[in-house]
Scaffold this motif. Structure first.
Motif, PDB file in Angstrom:
ATOM      1  N   MET A 122      -7.606  63.242  26.766  1.00 15.80           N
ATOM      2  CA  MET A 122      -6.264  63.237  26.181  1.00 15.80           C
ATOM      3  C   MET A 122      -5.381  62.154  26.787  1.00 15.80           C
ATOM      4  O   MET A 122      -4.563  61.544  26.098  1.00 15.80           O
ATOM      5  CB  MET A 122      -5.622  64.615  26.357  1.00 15.80           C
ATOM      6  CG  MET A 122      -4.300  64.809  25.615  1.00 15.80           C
ATOM      7  SD  MET A 122      -4.487  64.888  23.812  1.00 15.80           S
ATOM      8  CE  MET A 122      -5.184  66.535  23.626  1.00 15.80           C
ATOM      9  N   THR A 123      -5.522  61.915  28.068  1.00 13.58           N
ATOM     10  CA  THR A 123      -4.612  60.992  28.749  1.00 13.58           C
ATOM     11  C   THR A 123      -5.038  59.532  28.638  1.00 13.58           C
ATOM     12  O   THR A 123      -4.308  58.656  29.091  1.00 13.58           O
ATOM     13  CB  THR A 123      -4.498  61.352  30.242  1.00 13.58           C
ATOM     14  OG1 THR A 123      -5.810  61.390  30.822  1.00 13.58           O
ATOM     15  CG2 THR A 123      -3.821  62.701  30.422  1.00 13.58           C
ATOM     16  N   THR A 124      -6.187  59.251  28.051  1.00 12.42           N
ATOM     17  CA  THR A 124      -6.632  57.859  27.945  1.00 12.42           C
ATOM     18  C   THR A 124      -6.296  57.216  26.611  1.00 12.42           C
ATOM     19  O   THR A 124      -6.672  56.065  26.371  1.00 12.42           O
ATOM     20  CB  THR A 124      -8.155  57.764  28.197  1.00 12.42           C
ATOM     21  OG1 THR A 124      -8.827  58.775  27.420  1.00 12.42           O
ATOM     22  CG2 THR A 124      -8.474  57.959  29.660  1.00 12.42           C
ATOM     23  N   PHE A 125      -5.590  57.940  25.726  1.00 12.72           N
ATOM     24  CA  PHE A 125      -5.057  57.296  24.524  1.00 12.72           C
ATOM     25  C   PHE A 125      -3.906  56.381  24.945  1.00 12.72           C
ATOM     26  O   PHE A 125      -3.110  56.729  25.833  1.00 12.72           O
ATOM     27  CB  PHE A 125      -4.537  58.333  23.526  1.00 12.72           C
ATOM     28  CG  PHE A 125      -5.621  59.108  22.838  1.00 12.72           C
ATOM     29  CD1 PHE A 125      -6.321  58.555  21.776  1.00 12.72           C
ATOM     30  CD2 PHE A 125      -5.938  60.395  23.248  1.00 12.72           C
ATOM     31  CE1 PHE A 125      -7.325  59.272  21.136  1.00 12.72           C
ATOM     32  CE2 PHE A 125      -6.938  61.118  22.608  1.00 12.72           C
ATOM     33  CZ  PHE A 125      -7.636  60.550  21.552  1.00 12.72           C
ATOM     34  N   CYS A 126      -3.805  55.241  24.318  1.00  8.06           N
ATOM     35  CA  CYS A 126      -2.733  54.320  24.678  1.00  8.06           C
ATOM     36  C   CYS A 126      -2.449  53.368  23.530  1.00  8.06           C
ATOM     37  O   CYS A 126      -3.266  53.205  22.606  1.00  8.06           O
ATOM     38  CB  CYS A 126      -3.075  53.540  25.950  1.00  8.06           C
ATOM     39  SG  CYS A 126      -4.500  52.449  25.781  1.00  8.06           S
ATOM     40  N   ILE A 160       0.183  67.954  17.435  1.00  9.90           N
ATOM     41  CA  ILE A 160       0.894  69.209  17.175  1.00  9.90           C
ATOM     42  C   ILE A 160       1.584  69.720  18.430  1.00  9.90           C
ATOM     43  O   ILE A 160       2.722  70.204  18.385  1.00  9.90           O
ATOM     44  CB  ILE A 160      -0.079  70.265  16.625  1.00  9.90           C
ATOM     45  CG1 ILE A 160      -0.550  69.864  15.217  1.00  9.90           C
ATOM     46  CG2 ILE A 160       0.580  71.642  16.574  1.00  9.90           C
ATOM     47  CD1 ILE A 160      -1.627  70.766  14.663  1.00  9.90           C
ATOM     48  N   LYS A 161       0.926  69.593  19.563  1.00  8.16           N
ATOM     49  CA  LYS A 161       1.474  70.092  20.820  1.00  8.16           C
ATOM     50  C   LYS A 161       2.455  69.130  21.470  1.00  8.16           C
ATOM     51  O   LYS A 161       3.026  69.433  22.510  1.00  8.16           O
ATOM     52  CB  LYS A 161       0.342  70.389  21.803  1.00  8.16           C
ATOM     53  CG  LYS A 161      -0.508  71.592  21.429  1.00  8.16           C
ATOM     54  CD  LYS A 161       0.283  72.879  21.524  1.00  8.16           C
ATOM     55  CE  LYS A 161      -0.612  74.098  21.383  1.00  8.16           C
ATOM     56  NZ  LYS A 161       0.143  75.355  21.491  1.00  8.16           N
ATOM     57  N   GLY A 162       2.678  67.972  20.855  1.00 10.97           N
ATOM     58  CA  GLY A 162       3.626  67.023  21.424  1.00 10.97           C
ATOM     59  C   GLY A 162       3.061  66.211  22.573  1.00 10.97           C
ATOM     60  O   GLY A 162       3.819  65.635  23.351  1.00 10.97           O
ATOM     61  N   CYS A 163       1.732  66.149  22.695  1.00 10.41           N
ATOM     62  CA  CYS A 163       1.104  65.349  23.745  1.00 10.41           C
ATOM     63  C   CYS A 163       0.886  63.911  23.301  1.00 10.41           C
ATOM     64  O   CYS A 163       0.850  63.002  24.133  1.00 10.41           O
ATOM     65  CB  CYS A 163      -0.234  65.961  24.149  1.00 10.41           C
ATOM     66  SG  CYS A 163      -0.141  67.661  24.731  1.00 10.41           S
ATOM     67  N   LEU A 164       0.692  63.693  22.007  1.00 10.42           N
ATOM     68  CA  LEU A 164       0.418  62.368  21.457  1.00 10.42           C
ATOM     69  C   LEU A 164       1.341  62.086  20.283  1.00 10.42           C
ATOM     70  O   LEU A 164       1.883  62.997  19.663  1.00 10.42           O
ATOM     71  CB  LEU A 164      -1.040  62.270  20.975  1.00 10.42           C
ATOM     72  CG  LEU A 164      -2.167  62.531  21.970  1.00 10.42           C
ATOM     73  CD1 LEU A 164      -3.507  62.500  21.251  1.00 10.42           C
ATOM     74  CD2 LEU A 164      -2.146  61.511  23.098  1.00 10.42           C
TER      75      LEU A 164
END
Length: 495
Positions: A380-384, A418-422
């Motif tokens: 999840m954290t490696t999207f950029c 949906i969760k506001g992470c991306l």
């Protein structure tokens, strides 16, 4: 939920006084009350707002208590008449609700109480006359208690006051005006429509609901349902109004996604968010391959979010050689029974599978694979910005983790949005020449009538061009190369 309800009145000699309250002692101490619970707020501080100045009468008002825990909702009424002392009668029926409660549904209740009792006072002096024991009407204190209990428990009340009057009220949820539905939006169901739809529903809506799968865009749904695009958008706006669907962007492996501040909650696994994500995106988890269209925003147990668009992979999880020379497993293997788990400890240890709480076997059943929390957070954290989903996917697979074997990438991205992470990084094309022409009011179609010209003002996403012009992203880029404009005029931006 209503925490307290009261009837206040202004007396010429005594000033403002709470005549009745429910529960007893919720506004001011009640010596006759059987309980000794303290009032909800300091009445002396808010007294001047319970019966306010003349300028605030006959208006809906809300007041927050000094501690910020409650709101007092009222509609103070002033009835001018020479039959009263000081030529007016002032009263207020108010509600006390918690500060995080939606006040809009209760506004109608407060207004109805004010209008109803004001009319009864004008007709028969219902509030100003003393009530004797032989009267057939209900005491106001009893009315308030019934109103509070019925609204809290049933959301409505119908209470006879006397032989001629009845109080009828109902709490209606407030739904804001839904946003416009565009052809490139993707509706995602927030409930199982199959459980609620019946033959009495609108026929167009029934045809459209069948094709809401979380993948198809609005234009495609219109085609599949054989319904015009305008009617499809209207029907979906009805579903949006009742909060039964949400709208996402189309998913492409060539699209870019970037983290939002909500990614911090995901990293901290706030509220078990990572575990919920695992049940939603891990291939093989869920109800035996059945696809469930419940999305992560539903307040349902995490186990209800299972199902995937891919088949589950079997076998042990991949192992990555760490810098310390040790092997690290990024897939947690489910066990069928506790005794089997115990008997296979030695074999699992030999395969690099950990059994502690931080990185090992979960308590699921069925022999499926469950990606570890560490790996889900890493994914999840490696999207950029600037890295497409395809490039993101290739990077992880080159590092030794076969993402497609264990994770449904589309669902992972959908969960993050949906969760506001991306958030989706949209692509726009800007023509400096066309923008200058628009600014001066001299914009004209270019020679040859290029259909892409109207999209070059920077206000239209590639998603819109894809759906309206029936082109792929690659075809759009190819057409822009031959766009009739000076060299360096076109710029593609991501935002």
């Amino acid at each position: 939920m209503i925490q307290g309800i009261f009837y206040a009145r202004f007396f010429p000699q005594e000033g403002t006084k709470i005549v009745s309250q429910s529960p007893p002692g919720c506004i001011v101490p009640d010596p006759d009350a059987s309980t000794t619970k303290p009032p909800l707020f300091d009445y002396n501080v808010l007294q001047e707002y319970i019966i306010p100045r003349q300028a605030f009468c006959n208006r809906y008002i809300t007041v927050a208590d000094p501690e910020g825990k409650y709101f007092v909702l009222g509609y103070p009424v002033s009835i001018p008449s020479p039959r009263y002392d000081r030529n007016e009668f002032i009263f207020n029926f108010g509600l006390v609700v918690e500060n995080d409660v939606d006040q809009v549904p209760y506004e109608r209740v407060v207004r109805r109480l004010a209008v109803t009792f004001a009319e009864m006072e004008k007709q028969s002096g219902f509030l100003s006359q003393d009530v004797d024991a032989a009267s057939a009407r209900r005491p106001i204190g009893s009315l308030l208690e019934i109103i509070k209990e019925d609204l809290n428990n049933y959301g409505e009340c119908m209470i006879p006051v006397d032989d001629a009057n009845t109080i009828n009220m109902k709490l209606f949820p407030y739904h804001p005006t839904p946003p416009e539905v565009k052809g490139w939006h993707v509706p995602v169901a927030k409930m199982k429509f199959a459980d609620v739809v019946d033959p009495t529903w609108d026929l167009t809506l029934q045809r459209i609901i069948k094709h809401i799968d979380g993948v198809s865009d609005v234009r495609r749904i219109a085609v599949l349902a054989d319904v015009s695009l305008e009617l499809t958008q209207l029907a979906l706006r009805h579903l949006l109004y009742y909060d039964t669907i949400l709208l996402l962007d189309m998913f492409f492996f060539g699209a870019c996604y970037a983290p939002r501040p909500g990614i911090h909650d995901f990293i901290a696994n706030a509220g078990g968010m990572v575990d919920e994500c695992a049940n939603y995106v891990c291939v093989g988890l869920g109800s035996a391959g059945q696809q469930q269209q419940q999305h992560p925003q539903q307040q349902q147990p995490a186990t209800r979010l299972g199902g995937s668009v891919r088949g589950g992979g079997q076998g042990s999880g991949p192992e990555i050689q760490g810098g310390d020379g040790n092997r690290h497993s990024f897939v947690e293997t489910d066990t069928i029974a506790a005794d089997r788990h115990d008997n296979d400890d030695d074999n699992d240890n030999a395969n690099g599978i950990d059994h502690d709480n931080s990185g090992g076997v979960s308590a699921h059943t069925g022999g499926h694979h469950r990606v570890s929390n560490y790996m889900l957070i890493k994914l999840m954290t490696t999207f950029c910005v600037g890295k497409t989903v395809m490039e993101w996917l290739k990077g992880h697979m080159d590092a030794g983790f076969d993402v497609l074997r264990y994770v449904d990438v589309r669902r992972l991205v959908q969960f993050g949005v949906i969760k506001g992470c991306l958030y989706r990084v949209h692509k726009h094309v800007i023509s400096k020449q066309y923008l200058a022409a628009l600014a001066t009011g001299q914009a004209r179609p270019v020679a040859g009538g290029d259909p892409l010209q109207k999209y070059t003002d920077g206000a239209h996403t590639f998603d819109q061009i894809i759906t309206e012009q029936n082109l792929t992203d690659a075809e759009i880029m190819e057409k822009l190369k031959s766009f009739p404009a000076p060299a360096g005029d076109l710029t593609v931006v991501y935002r």
